[in-house]
Structures are given as C-alpha cells and as structure tokens.
Design a protein around this motif. Structure first.
Motif, PDB file in Angstrom:
ATOM      1  N   ALA A  59       6.714 107.265 -14.702  1.00  0.00           N
ATOM      2  CA  ALA A  59       8.050 107.487 -14.130  1.00  0.00           C
ATOM      3  C   ALA A  59       8.560 108.878 -14.482  1.00  0.00           C
ATOM      4  CB  ALA A  59       9.016 106.421 -14.622  1.00  0.00           C
ATOM      5  N   ALA A  60       8.320 109.328 -15.728  1.00  0.00           N
ATOM      6  CA  ALA A  60       8.770 110.654 -16.134  1.00  0.00           C
ATOM      7  C   ALA A  60       8.027 111.747 -15.377  1.00  0.00           C
ATOM      8  CB  ALA A  60       8.571 110.829 -17.634  1.00  0.00           C
ATOM      9  N   LEU A  61       6.714 111.580 -15.187  1.00  0.00           N
ATOM     10  CA  LEU A  61       5.938 112.576 -14.434  1.00  0.00           C
ATOM     11  C   LEU A  61       6.392 112.641 -12.977  1.00  0.00           C
ATOM     12  CD1 LEU A  61       2.322 111.986 -15.835  1.00  0.00           C
ATOM     13  CD2 LEU A  61       3.763 114.006 -16.157  1.00  0.00           C
ATOM     14  N   ILE A  62       6.658 111.494 -12.391  1.00  0.00           N
ATOM     15  CA  ILE A  62       7.119 111.476 -10.996  1.00  0.00           C
ATOM     16  C   ILE A  62       8.501 112.100 -10.890  1.00  0.00           C
ATOM     17  CG2 ILE A  62       7.735 109.991  -9.049  1.00  0.00           C
ATOM     18  CD1 ILE A  62       5.589 108.030 -10.017  1.00  0.00           C
ATOM     19  N   THR A  63       9.366 111.863 -11.883  1.00  0.00           N
ATOM     20  CA  THR A  63      10.683 112.506 -11.895  1.00  0.00           C
ATOM     21  C   THR A  63      10.533 114.022 -11.920  1.00  0.00           C
ATOM     22  OG1 THR A  63      11.678 110.625 -13.044  1.00  0.00           O
ATOM     23  CG2 THR A  63      12.873 112.712 -13.130  1.00  0.00           C
ATOM     24  N   ALA A  64       9.616 114.523 -12.749  1.00  0.00           N
ATOM     25  CA  ALA A  64       9.366 115.967 -12.783  1.00  0.00           C
ATOM     26  C   ALA A  64       8.877 116.460 -11.423  1.00  0.00           C
ATOM     27  CB  ALA A  64       8.340 116.292 -13.868  1.00  0.00           C
ATOM     28  N   ALA A  65       8.008 115.677 -10.770  1.00  0.00           N
ATOM     29  CA  ALA A  65       7.513 116.068  -9.446  1.00  0.00           C
ATOM     30  C   ALA A  65       8.635 116.073  -8.413  1.00  0.00           C
ATOM     31  CB  ALA A  65       6.396 115.113  -9.015  1.00  0.00           C
ATOM     32  N   ILE A  66       9.553 115.114  -8.510  1.00  0.00           N
ATOM     33  CA  ILE A  66      10.683 115.046  -7.577  1.00  0.00           C
ATOM     34  C   ILE A  66      11.505 116.330  -7.636  1.00  0.00           C
ATOM     35  CG2 ILE A  66      12.932 113.934  -7.197  1.00  0.00           C
ATOM     36  CD1 ILE A  66      11.587 111.275  -7.969  1.00  0.00           C
ATOM     37  N   TRP A  67      11.896 116.714  -8.857  1.00  0.00           N
ATOM     38  CA  TRP A  67      12.801 117.845  -8.984  1.00  0.00           C
ATOM     39  C   TRP A  67      12.082 119.174  -8.809  1.00  0.00           C
ATOM     40  CZ3 TRP A  67      17.924 117.315  -8.783  1.00  0.00           C
ATOM     41  CH2 TRP A  67      18.416 116.010  -8.922  1.00  0.00           C
ATOM     42  N   ALA A  68      10.779 119.226  -9.118  1.00  0.00           N
ATOM     43  CA  ALA A  68      10.012 120.440  -8.840  1.00  0.00           C
ATOM     44  C   ALA A  68       9.872 120.652  -7.333  1.00  0.00           C
ATOM     45  CB  ALA A  68       8.625 120.349  -9.495  1.00  0.00           C
ATOM     46  N   THR A  69       9.601 119.571  -6.608  1.00  0.00           N
ATOM     47  CA  THR A  69       9.498 119.670  -5.146  1.00  0.00           C
ATOM     48  C   THR A  69      10.839 120.034  -4.529  1.00  0.00           C
ATOM     49  OG1 THR A  69       7.784 117.959  -5.213  1.00  0.00           O
ATOM     50  CG2 THR A  69       8.718 118.489  -3.060  1.00  0.00           C
ATOM     51  N   ASN A  70      11.909 119.442  -5.036  1.00  0.00           N
ATOM     52  CA  ASN A  70      13.246 119.798  -4.548  1.00  0.00           C
ATOM     53  C   ASN A  70      13.539 121.282  -4.771  1.00  0.00           C
ATOM     54  OD1 ASN A  70      14.500 117.579  -3.308  1.00  0.00           O
ATOM     55  ND2 ASN A  70      14.896 116.607  -5.281  1.00  0.00           N
ATOM     56  N   SER A  71      13.163 121.812  -5.923  1.00  0.00           N
ATOM     57  CA  SER A  71      13.396 123.231  -6.215  1.00  0.00           C
ATOM     58  C   SER A  71      12.602 124.117  -5.264  1.00  0.00           C
ATOM     59  CB  SER A  71      13.013 123.537  -7.666  1.00  0.00           C
ATOM     60  OG  SER A  71      13.783 122.771  -8.570  1.00  0.00           O
ATOM     61  N   CYS A  72      11.352 123.735  -4.999  1.00  0.00           N
ATOM     62  CA  CYS A  72      10.534 124.499  -4.048  1.00  0.00           C
ATOM     63  C   CYS A  72      11.118 124.431  -2.642  1.00  0.00           C
ATOM     64  CB  CYS A  72       9.107 123.973  -4.055  1.00  0.00           C
ATOM     65  SG  CYS A  72       8.208 124.266  -5.588  1.00  0.00           S
ATOM     66  N   LEU A  73      11.657 123.264  -2.283  1.00  0.00           N
ATOM     67  CA  LEU A  73      12.301 123.107  -0.967  1.00  0.00           C
ATOM     68  C   LEU A  73      13.453 124.089  -0.813  1.00  0.00           C
ATOM     69  CD1 LEU A  73      13.344 119.668   0.574  1.00  0.00           C
ATOM     70  CD2 LEU A  73      14.859 121.625   0.671  1.00  0.00           C
ATOM     71  N   VAL A  74      14.323 124.134  -1.818  1.00  0.00           N
ATOM     72  CA  VAL A  74      15.487 125.018  -1.760  1.00  0.00           C
ATOM     73  C   VAL A  74      15.044 126.477  -1.708  1.00  0.00           C
ATOM     74  CG1 VAL A  74      17.563 125.764  -2.966  1.00  0.00           C
ATOM     75  CG2 VAL A  74      16.949 123.350  -2.938  1.00  0.00           C
ATOM     76  N   LEU A  75      14.067 126.831  -2.535  1.00  0.00           N
ATOM     77  CA  LEU A  75      13.600 128.216  -2.583  1.00  0.00           C
ATOM     78  C   LEU A  75      13.006 128.637  -1.240  1.00  0.00           C
ATOM     79  CD1 LEU A  75      13.054 130.745  -4.313  1.00  0.00           C
ATOM     80  CD2 LEU A  75      10.845 129.727  -4.925  1.00  0.00           C
ATOM     81  N   ALA A  76      12.131 127.801  -0.671  1.00  0.00           N
ATOM     82  CA  ALA A  76      11.498 128.147   0.602  1.00  0.00           C
ATOM     83  C   ALA A  76      12.524 128.228   1.732  1.00  0.00           C
ATOM     84  CB  ALA A  76      10.421 127.115   0.935  1.00  0.00           C
ATOM     85  N   LEU A  77      13.457 127.292   1.763  1.00  0.00           N
ATOM     86  CA  LEU A  77      14.436 127.266   2.848  1.00  0.00           C
ATOM     87  C   LEU A  77      15.352 128.485   2.817  1.00  0.00           C
ATOM     88  CD1 LEU A  77      15.717 125.695   5.227  1.00  0.00           C
ATOM     89  CD2 LEU A  77      17.203 124.589   3.569  1.00  0.00           C
ATOM     90  N   PHE A  78      15.919 128.782   1.662  1.00  0.00           N
ATOM     91  CA  PHE A  78      16.912 129.864   1.603  1.00  0.00           C
ATOM     92  C   PHE A  78      16.262 131.243   1.645  1.00  0.00           C
ATOM     93  CE2 PHE A  78      19.582 126.374   0.362  1.00  0.00           C
ATOM     94  CZ  PHE A  78      20.821 126.720   0.871  1.00  0.00           C
ATOM     95  N   LYS A  79      15.026 131.386   1.178  1.00  0.00           N
ATOM     96  CA  LYS A  79      14.346 132.666   1.312  1.00  0.00           C
ATOM     97  C   LYS A  79      14.000 132.945   2.772  1.00  0.00           C
ATOM     98  CE  LYS A  79      11.489 134.551  -1.508  1.00  0.00           C
ATOM     99  NZ  LYS A  79      12.308 135.617  -2.090  1.00  0.00           N
TER     100      LYS A  79
END
Length: 336
Positions: free
Chosen positions: A225-245
């Motif tokens: 569960a902790a590893l998946i939580t890290a994957a959730i927020w890492a993917t969300n961060s990449c989403l924001v970075l790719a979209l706004f750039k």
C-alpha cells in the motif's frame, strides 16, 4: 455519578444534529461568499474572449496525455484499496472511480460514503472493513502530502509559506490523527448510559463493524500500500509537470513547481463545501501561476481549467459506465 437518562440522550443527539446542520450552513455561506469573490475578481480582471482564445490554443494532445496518466493514477488507487483489503483489484477500481466522481459532483465528501455503499451492495464487501480501508487511504495520502510538502519546501526557490510556520503546518496531519485517536479512546472509556432495545441492536452492529475494521488493520499489506501510494503521487507529479510545461512552454516550470501545484489542487479539492473544489481549485492554481511565475491572468485561468478537466473527466466517464452496468443488471434481475 448517575447515568444519563434517555431524555438527556435524546437531547444530546438533537443538539449534535443541530450543530452539524449549522456547520453545513456556515460552510455553504462561506463557500458562497468565496464564489462571489472569485466571480467578481474574474469579472474585473479577466477578458473572457481572451480566456476562451487561450483555452482553445491549449494543445488537445496535452490534455489527452494528462487524462491517460490520470487513468493510470485511478488504476493505482484501485490496486492500493485491493492491497489494503486483500481482495481483487477490479472491484476496488470500480469503487475508487465512483467515489471520485461523487466527490466531484456533490460537496461534503459524499463520495466516501458512496464508496462504502457500492462496495457493500455490489461486491458484498464487509462494511466495517470498507470504512476502515477508506480511513487508511486518507492516512496514506496525508502522509504522502506531508512528504511532498517537505520536498517542495526544501527544493523550491519560491516561498509560499513563511519558514517560521512551515514545519508546524507539516505536523498538522499527524496532530489531527493523534487528537482523533485520543477523542475516540476517551469516548470509548467514558460513562455509558442505559441502552434501549433498539440501541442494543445498533451497538451489536457497531461491534461487528469494529471487529471487521480491526481485522483489516491487522491484515493489510502495508508495504504494498505504501509503495502504491508513492506511485500515485509520483505519477500525479509527472502529470502536472508534463501538462503545464506543454501548456506554458515559456514558463520556467520545474518539478518543485509541479509538486506545489499538486498540493494546491489536493487542498482545494479537499474543501468539503465545494463540488470538486470548483472555483477554489482554479483560483489556487491561477494565483500561484500569476504571482510566482508572472503568467497572464487569462493564460493562468485557462491552464487551471485544462488541469481540472484532465483529472475529472476519466473517472466521471468510468463511473457513468459502471452506473449504467449496475442499472442494467438491476433491471434484468427485476424482470426475472
């Protein structure tokens, strides 16, 4: 010390209901005032023709890529719920997407209750275990938000919060959890009034739910569960970075900015009186882009709208599809 009489218990319950109703009304009034302020600010500062032009200039592929990444995030949420409850992932994916959609459509976080209802009625999951799993999901996400806030504060050159108040704010999620634990423990050890027949039945049901929750807490796969939580927020961060750039290529937008915008969006959506943080979400994102990166008002609002669209459309489409399947299944059962 004499136990409380039934009439006193009824009065206490009534006062609690009145307090809860008053709290909802106050929240709605405050939210309405904020909406009015945002509307006035937009009317006075934003050219709507230019806003529409800026929104139309956003590359469609940027929004489609962000939506695809959001689908991956939804899959991670389903996997995490499955890891917590130790069940198959697909029902948990359905539960997660429906919960997100109801949180987006109705204020006061109604989606969390809908998740429990759908899991119990459609997939026969224990209600107590579902309730405990939902609480655990929030604790995992709060921990991830605190870590991201620490990383953003350590790596960003932009000071959103004064350093004197930064560390105390990071401790707030953990302090809230500790206070809630103490309150529940004190209520459990407090004086108990005599119970009526109906109250005894409710207490027995509550004991069953608590037993289910305790079993879940003991058997959950914490590491997964902790590893998946890290994957959730890492993917969300990449989403924001790719979209706004992609949307704002002339802006010096880096990973710390992506984490900051992710946190702003998460806090805006968490406000219970606003459906999906509507208005609050766009205001927070646009304010950051305008004040700390000098983005034009119309471009900032258009980017915030694109971001909001990208993260709400996928789960809404999935939830509508699942709702249609459930309705068709129910009609079929009634025919036979």
């Amino acid at each position: 010390m004499t136990p409380a009489s039934p009439s006193q218990g009824a009065v206490t319950r009534l006062s609690r209901k009145q307090a809860a109703r008053l709290g909802r009304h106050v929240a709605l009034v405050l939210n309405g005032c904020f909406f009015a302020y945002v509307a006035c600010w937009l009317y006075a500062n934003v050219d709507y023709d230019e806003l529409l032009t800026q929104f139309q200039q956003i590359p469609p592929q940027a929004i489609l890529v962000a939506m695809t990444m959001n689908v991956v995030v939804l899959a991670f949420y389903g996997l995490r719920l499955a890891a917590i409850m130790r069940v198959k992932p697909f029902p948990c994916f359905v539960i997660a997407t429906i919960g997100f959609t109801f949180n987006a459509l109705i204020p006061f976080r109604i989606g969390e209750g809908v998740k429990a209802y759908v899991g119990a009625t459609q997939f026969n999951f224990p209600l107590g275990a579902l309730g405990a799993a939902i609480v655990l999901e929030k604790l995992y996400d709060l921990s991830a938000i605190a870590v991201l806030a620490a990383l953003a504060g350590a790596t960003s050159n932009v000071t959103v919060i004064d350093n004197n108040y930064y560390r105390p704010l990071l401790a707030v999620p953990f302090l809230v959890a500790a206070i809630a634990f103490l309150i529940l423990r004190s209520r459990r050890n407090g004086a108990v009034a005599p119970l009526s027949g109906a109250a005894i039945v409710k207490r027995l049901r509550l004991d069953a739910l608590v037993a289910q929750a305790e079993t879940l807490f003991a058997t959950q796969d914490v590491r997964r569960a902790a590893l998946i939580t890290a994957a959730i927020w890492a993917t969300n961060s990449c989403l924001v970075l790719a979209l706004f750039k992609t949307i704002l290529p002339q802006t010096a937008f880096g990973p710390p900015d992506a984490v900051t915008l992710l946190l702003i969006g998460a806090l805006a959506i968490a406000i219970p009186a606003s459906p999906a943080g509507l208005g609050v979400f766009e205001a927070g994102i646009a304010a950051y882009l305008i004040n700390f990166h000098g983005v034009a008002k119309e471009s900032a609002v258009a980017a915030a709208l694109a971001y909001h669209l990208a993260i709400t459309t996928p789960h809404t489409v999935f939830a509508l599809g699942f709702a249609g399947i459930f309705s068709f299944r129910r009609l079929k059962e009634r025919q036979f």
